[in-house]
Structures are given as C-alpha cells and as structure tokens.
Design an enzyme around this catalytic site. Structure first.
Site, PDB file in Angstrom:
ATOM      1  N   LYS A  30       0.089 -18.855   0.958  1.00 46.48           N
ATOM      2  CA  LYS A  30       0.494 -19.142  -0.422  1.00 46.48           C
ATOM      3  C   LYS A  30       1.997 -19.147  -0.638  1.00 46.48           C
ATOM      4  O   LYS A  30       2.466 -19.567  -1.691  1.00 46.48           O
ATOM      5  CB  LYS A  30      -0.181 -18.169  -1.391  1.00 46.48           C
ATOM      6  CG  LYS A  30       0.192 -16.707  -1.234  1.00 46.48           C
ATOM      7  CD  LYS A  30      -0.593 -15.879  -2.259  1.00 46.48           C
ATOM      8  CE  LYS A  30      -0.265 -14.407  -2.174  1.00 46.48           C
ATOM      9  NZ  LYS A  30      -1.011 -13.613  -3.169  1.00 46.48           N
TER      10      LYS A  30
ATOM     11  N   ARG B 220      -1.585  11.064   7.298  1.00 55.21           N
ATOM     12  CA  ARG B 220      -0.889  10.592   6.103  1.00 55.21           C
ATOM     13  C   ARG B 220      -1.489  11.106   4.796  1.00 55.21           C
ATOM     14  O   ARG B 220      -0.769  11.351   3.835  1.00 55.21           O
ATOM     15  CB  ARG B 220      -0.863   9.064   6.103  1.00 55.21           C
ATOM     16  CG  ARG B 220       0.071   8.494   7.137  1.00 55.21           C
ATOM     17  CD  ARG B 220       0.049   6.993   7.168  1.00 55.21           C
ATOM     18  NE  ARG B 220       1.010   6.491   8.144  1.00 55.21           N
ATOM     19  CZ  ARG B 220       1.159   5.213   8.437  1.00 55.21           C
ATOM     20  NH1 ARG B 220       0.411   4.308   7.844  1.00 55.21           N
ATOM     21  NH2 ARG B 220       2.054   4.828   9.324  1.00 55.21           N
TER      22      ARG B 220
ATOM     23  N   GLY C 211       4.783   0.314  14.603  1.00 54.40           N
ATOM     24  CA  GLY C 211       4.430  -0.226  15.900  1.00 54.40           C
ATOM     25  C   GLY C 211       2.939  -0.381  16.077  1.00 54.40           C
ATOM     26  O   GLY C 211       2.178  -0.459  15.109  1.00 54.40           O
TER      27      GLY C 211
ATOM     28  N   TYR D  94       6.378  -6.839   7.500  1.00 58.48           N
ATOM     29  CA  TYR D  94       6.980  -5.612   6.974  1.00 58.48           C
ATOM     30  C   TYR D  94       6.528  -4.355   7.715  1.00 58.48           C
ATOM     31  O   TYR D  94       6.930  -3.247   7.364  1.00 58.48           O
ATOM     32  CB  TYR D  94       6.673  -5.485   5.484  1.00 58.48           C
ATOM     33  CG  TYR D  94       7.346  -6.575   4.667  1.00 58.48           C
ATOM     34  CD1 TYR D  94       8.636  -6.424   4.173  1.00 58.48           C
ATOM     35  CD2 TYR D  94       6.692  -7.786   4.425  1.00 58.48           C
ATOM     36  CE1 TYR D  94       9.255  -7.437   3.456  1.00 58.48           C
ATOM     37  CE2 TYR D  94       7.306  -8.800   3.703  1.00 58.48           C
ATOM     38  CZ  TYR D  94       8.581  -8.616   3.222  1.00 58.48           C
ATOM     39  OH  TYR D  94       9.201  -9.633   2.508  1.00 58.48           O
TER      40      TYR D  94
ATOM     41  N   ARG E 142      -6.682   5.772   7.549  1.00 58.65           N
ATOM     42  CA  ARG E 142      -6.208   5.072   8.745  1.00 58.65           C
ATOM     43  C   ARG E 142      -5.240   5.919   9.551  1.00 58.65           C
ATOM     44  O   ARG E 142      -4.281   6.460   9.005  1.00 58.65           O
ATOM     45  CB  ARG E 142      -5.526   3.758   8.347  1.00 58.65           C
ATOM     46  CG  ARG E 142      -4.896   3.009   9.516  1.00 58.65           C
ATOM     47  CD  ARG E 142      -4.340   1.679   9.061  1.00 58.65           C
ATOM     48  NE  ARG E 142      -3.157   1.808   8.228  1.00 58.65           N
ATOM     49  CZ  ARG E 142      -1.911   1.791   8.683  1.00 58.65           C
ATOM     50  NH1 ARG E 142      -1.687   1.676   9.975  1.00 58.65           N
ATOM     51  NH2 ARG E 142      -0.899   1.875   7.849  1.00 58.65           N
TER      52      ARG E 142
ATOM     53  N   GLU F 156       3.423   9.345  16.065  1.00 60.54           N
ATOM     54  CA  GLU F 156       3.338   9.350  14.608  1.00 60.54           C
ATOM     55  C   GLU F 156       2.259  10.318  14.148  1.00 60.54           C
ATOM     56  O   GLU F 156       1.528  10.894  14.966  1.00 60.54           O
ATOM     57  CB  GLU F 156       3.085   7.930  14.092  1.00 60.54           C
ATOM     58  CG  GLU F 156       4.201   6.964  14.461  1.00 60.54           C
ATOM     59  CD  GLU F 156       3.988   5.555  13.933  1.00 60.54           C
ATOM     60  OE1 GLU F 156       2.947   5.297  13.307  1.00 60.54           O
ATOM     61  OE2 GLU F 156       4.871   4.706  14.162  1.00 60.54           O
TER      62      GLU F 156
ATOM     63  N   HIS G  98       0.173   1.838   0.323  1.00 65.21           N
ATOM     64  CA  HIS G  98       0.599   1.246   1.590  1.00 65.21           C
ATOM     65  C   HIS G  98      -0.487   0.415   2.275  1.00 65.21           C
ATOM     66  O   HIS G  98      -0.211  -0.655   2.797  1.00 65.21           O
ATOM     67  CB  HIS G  98       1.051   2.364   2.532  1.00 65.21           C
ATOM     68  CG  HIS G  98       1.584   1.908   3.844  1.00 65.21           C
ATOM     69  ND1 HIS G  98       2.689   1.079   3.956  1.00 65.21           N
ATOM     70  CD2 HIS G  98       1.177   2.151   5.117  1.00 65.21           C
ATOM     71  CE1 HIS G  98       2.937   0.844   5.236  1.00 65.21           C
ATOM     72  NE2 HIS G  98       2.018   1.463   5.971  1.00 65.21           N
TER      73      HIS G  98
ATOM     74  N   ASN H  14       2.153  -9.333   5.197  1.00 69.79           N
ATOM     75  CA  ASN H  14       2.231  -7.884   5.375  1.00 69.79           C
ATOM     76  C   ASN H  14       2.696  -7.534   6.780  1.00 69.79           C
ATOM     77  O   ASN H  14       3.403  -6.546   6.994  1.00 69.79           O
ATOM     78  CB  ASN H  14       0.865  -7.238   5.105  1.00 69.79           C
ATOM     79  CG  ASN H  14       0.662  -6.914   3.635  1.00 69.79           C
ATOM     80  OD1 ASN H  14       1.340  -7.459   2.775  1.00 69.79           O
ATOM     81  ND2 ASN H  14      -0.284  -6.044   3.349  1.00 69.79           N
TER      82      ASN H  14
ATOM     83  N   HIS I 292       1.577   5.730   1.794  1.00 68.58           N
ATOM     84  CA  HIS I 292       2.511   6.157   2.842  1.00 68.58           C
ATOM     85  C   HIS I 292       3.365   7.277   2.267  1.00 68.58           C
ATOM     86  O   HIS I 292       3.918   7.148   1.179  1.00 68.58           O
ATOM     87  CB  HIS I 292       3.392   4.992   3.291  1.00 68.58           C
ATOM     88  CG  HIS I 292       4.051   5.242   4.607  1.00 68.58           C
ATOM     89  ND1 HIS I 292       5.072   6.153   4.754  1.00 68.58           N
ATOM     90  CD2 HIS I 292       3.817   4.740   5.843  1.00 68.58           C
ATOM     91  CE1 HIS I 292       5.443   6.192   6.019  1.00 68.58           C
ATOM     92  NE2 HIS I 292       4.697   5.334   6.704  1.00 68.58           N
TER      93      HIS I 292
END
Length: 532
Positions: free
Chosen positions: A36, A291, A50, A46, A387, A116, A352, A43, A244
């Site tokens: 669009k 998270r 990783g 951004y 996630r 992470e 997020h 996404n 996030h």
C-alpha cells in the site's frame, strides 16, 4: 481487472520470501506482490534486534531454544509448531544469506551472537541495530532479478473476494469459503480495481497503530486480520499484544523509536527516576526477563513514581562497542541531546507485536480455501501468550517456506473465478469532512491505550467495548455513504482489530503472558486459545 497465479499482499520478510520461492519453482506462472506504500515500507524494515536461531551447537541446542520459547509463551504455544520453527530455522537463515543478507561476524568469521530477554544462551544473529532493514534490502534485490514477479506499489487492498461478492450467504458456519482474489484501491488512479488470483498469501504485518504509542510504522493498521474477519475467517488470541519495554520516550512522537532489547543483552540496566535498579523486585532475570514481565515492571515503576518513563543506563558500557553494535541508536539519542556516555536514555513501553492473528495450520493455511497467511498477521501457534524476543523474523521465514511448499502443489487444483462483479460504488460521495476520520482514530487510540493496555480490568474492558461499538457504527455508516479512501479503510481496519483485541480480552478470565487482568490475577489451565 488483473489476473495473477500467486498474489502476495505485503512486501516484508514473509511476503518477499514466499514470492521468491514460488517464482523460482514456477517460472511459467505470474507472481504479483502488492503493497500500500513503497515496496520497502514494512514492519520488517524497522526490526532492530535480529533473528533468534541455533547455530552454535557446542554452547546451544534446539532443546534450549524450544524451552525458552515455551516458557515465554506461558503454556499456550503449540509445541509441534515451536519444534518446527526452531529446527527448520537454520536452513531458512542460510537461504536468506545466500540471497545476500549480511549478518555481523566476529574476527574468526563466526556470527556475532546477541542475547535478549528470555533467552538462556547467546543466539541472536544481527546486522548492527538494523537487521530488518538489511534483510529487506537483500530480499528486494533478489526480487528484482525474477522476471515473473511484479511488484505493485501504492495499491491498498480493500477486501478479500469470496462467495459473498457473488451473492451467496457466507457466515462463520460456512465450510467452503474460498478466496478468489482482492478488491484494491489504486492510489495513483483513485479507482477500485479487482485482482483475481488462484492462490493468495496475506503478509500484511501487525496492528500496532491501534495504540497511541507504538514502535510500529504508520502502515501497521491490522489490514489482513480485519479483512479475514470480515470474510468470516478464523482469528485467534488477539488479546496478546506485546508491549516492547524500551521504546525511546519522546512526547507525541509516532511511531516511537525502538531501543532494541539487545542493548540490555549487552549490559544496559533499567533504573527508575531515582536512579535505582528496580528489576530485582520483579524477576530474578533482572533486565533480561521476558518482555511481558519487564513491561509490567516498568509500568508499575512509572505509576509508583508518577512519571511517564524510566531510564536505560548505558553509561558503564564500552562506548566503542556500543557505537559499533548500535550506531543508529547512538545517533538517534545524540540527535535529541542524549549522550549515552553521560546521560541515561528515557524509555517507556510501547505496543510492538501482535502474538495472535489469522489462525493458520502448520503449512500456513487459513480457514478460507486458497488463502495463506504468514508473518505477524498470522497466529501459527509459535508465540502463545508472549513472543520470545527475535523469534518473529525466524517464524516469518519458516512459514513463508512452508506456505510455498503447499501453494505450488495446490495451485494446479485451482482456477480463476471469472464472474466476479466489479466494485459497486453507486450512491457514494466524496468525503466532505476528513475530521470525522481523524477524530475517530484519535478516540480509538485513546480507548485502547487507556483501557486495554499493559494492565487491564473488567471495568476497563467493558467500557472499551461500549466505546468501540459506537465508533464501529459511525465508521460503517461513513463507509456506506462515502467513496473509499485509504484513511477510511485504515480506520475501519483498526477499529476491527481493536474490537478483536478487546473481545478476546473479555473472554480470557485469567492473567497469562501479555494479558494481565487485575480482576483475574492468576492463570487458569482450563482457559486455552480464544478463537473469534
């Protein structure tokens, strides 16, 4: 009218990976990718952190990655799907490297691995702090080399074409709903056109723009989820919206600049306004807890101290290493007067990632025939209630491949539906008051942020439902009377996505993962997936 064998809606990692594979396997068939805005505005671009993938079998294992994913998902992951993604991941990563994607390496040539939140080992491969942008670049370069792929930009998908558009009654109980293509608004001609397809893949990304503060780009308006829901397809687990923990705090900036979790993996420490390291009060894993835990901890500290943000302290970190690994974060902070060697970075949680979405099976099939979905718009069963960091790009690659495997086989049993009617815009007029759209969007973001954010209550959820009912009614009335515009379509899709989030939250009578309701503070093993 256009016809294409394979139609791909979305040009991020999921859509482009799938398009490349079907184009290579079926050189005699046409593959069309529509987006669009610009082809690289996704996404994926951004994504900073990783790709979480096991490639060091001496220090890591598939079993550890599987366990970390299951723990983060808080009992709602599909264990079979988790095993598929983790074990098939390395091969998919190797493919994307063959297509030209570069990942940071140590002097000895091995991947420079990051760690992470929620991960038990260092397993995140990355390209500085712009991993997604590097992957998007490589995929688009590969796409341009395939003569049977056409990329159409500035083309907004309005709706999926099903039997409904042929005059048949289609309900949630209809067993053989079939996708024949899409109606699109060509933003260059401002006309509604139809694209007929034999196989369609939705890779439309997330819905972060339903919230006031989000790391998602402005295109993340829940288009795929909303279209499938209107077409009576199955949607799952929409209440699990991942916030996030560490978006750069800048008042009234949309989207928020993400401070990747890898900064905490390299030693960044969360502190409150008094300079206190507070994470020990919430989890033994401190700033590298999953998270959902970190976001709620920050939310709690902000409420306790009456502030709109906390801080990420990087002042003790090796500045040369910081600049090498996080050059864009360093430059962004510098641009707003923050010297990371002397100043702490103000951060706050921001919407997020959507862990739920269009329900799919292990091959990317949706509940609608000839329609696949993968990437953030899909609910594959990998993420469960939360996630695990950096699992999303991996999931997109794995399910793009699995969707491709089925699509190239199943296309021989499909044909074009030639009697699809043209779009009927009779009786509509040009919009006269754009404020009706912009103000409704502001209301939606406020409702979702204030009532269905990190912490929820029954009262807030019910209030949100009532407010959304009014917004839905007003917007549908506007949609029936005025000519279609991308702003109106996005508002309509966001309201639908917001409704699905709130409705799912209302059904979940427990607290689990990303859904925390103070009226039901405990987990109930009897409550499983919420399917709408």
């Amino acid at each position: 009218m256009q016809k294409t064998d394979f139609l791909v809606v979305g040009s991020g990692i999921a859509g482009l990976t799938y398009a490349l594979k079907v184009a290579e396997r079926c050189p005699d068939k046409k593959v069309t990718v529509i987006t669009k805005t610009r082809e690289d505005e996704t996404n994926t671009k951004y994504a900073q952190g990783g790709v979480a993938v096991v490639n060091d079998l001496e220090n890591d294992s598939f079993e550890k990655h599987i366990d970390d994913t299951l723990i983060a998902g808080d009992g709602l992951c599909n264990e079979k799907i988790v095993e598929i993604v983790v074990k098939e991941g390395p091969e998919r990563v190797n493919e994307i490297i063959e297509w030209g994607a570069n990942f940071d390496r140590n002097p000895d040539g091995d991947f420079a691995l990051g760690k992470e939140g929620g991960h038990s080992e260092f397993r995140v491969i990355h390209h500085k702090d712009i991993t997604g942008k590097e992957i998007e670049r490589a995929l688009l370069e590969a796409i341009r080399k395939r003569p049977n792929i056409e990329v159409i930009t500035h083309c907004f998908v309005v709706d999926l074409i099903t039997q409904h558009h042929l005059g048949y009654l289609v309900t949630k109980s209809t067993l053989d709903i079939e996708c024949f293509g899409v109606y699109v608004l060509n933003l260059q001609t401002n006309r509604i056109e139809k694209i007929l397809s034999r196989i369609t893949l939705l890779a439309t990304g997330g819905n972060g723009q339903v919230y006031r503060t989000t790391t998602n780009p402005v295109i993340a308006t829940g288009d795929g989820v909303a279209m499938v829901y209107r077409a009576k397809g199955r949607i799952e687990n929409m209440e699990f919206i991942q916030f996030h923990p560490t978006a750069l705090y800048e008042s009234d900036v949309n989207p928020s600049f993400l401070i990747t979790e890898a900064v905490r993996g390299d030693g960044g420490i969360l502190r409150n306004k008094n300079g206190e390291d507070f994470m020990h009060k919430y989890d033994k894993r401190l700033s590298l807890a999953p998270r959902d835990i970190v976001a709620r901890a920050i939310d709690s500290e902000m409420k306790i101290t009456g502030t709109e943000h906390v801080y990420l302290d990087c002042r003790h970190m090796d500045i040369d290493k910081f600049i090498h690994h996080f050059p864009n974060i360093y430059e962004k902070c510098k641009s707003i007067g923050i010297d990371v060697t002397k100043d702490m970075i103000p951060v706050a949680p921001a919407a997020h990632y959507s862990c739920g979405g269009i329900k799919t099976d292990e091959w990317g099939h949706t509940s609608i025939r000839n329609l696949f979905a993968c990437g953030e718009c899909a609910s594959t069963g990998l993420h469960g209630a939360n996630r695990l960091a950096s699992n999303s790009l991996l999931e997109a690659m794995v399910f793009a491949h699995r969707s491709f495997l089925k699509a190239v086989v199943e296309i021989d049993g499909t044909s074009f539906k030639d009697d699809v009617p043209d779009w009927d815009a009779s009786g509509t007029t040009a919009p006269k008051e754009m404020i009706l759209i912009t103000q409704s969007l502001k209301e939606l973001k406020q409702i979702m942020s204030d009532y269905v954010g990190i912490v929820r209550t029954n009262t807030r959820i019910q209030r949100a439902l009532r407010r959304l009912d009014i917004l839905h009614e007003e917007t549908e009335e506007l949609y029936e009377k005025t000519a279609v515009s991308p702003q109106l379509c996005e508002l309509r899709n966001l309201i639908t996505a917001g409704y699905l989030i709130v409705k799912s939250a209302a059904f979940r009578k427990e607290s689990r993962g990303l859904h925390f309701n103070t009226d039901y503070p405990f987990k109930c093993e009897l409550v499983q997936n919420i399917i709408l």
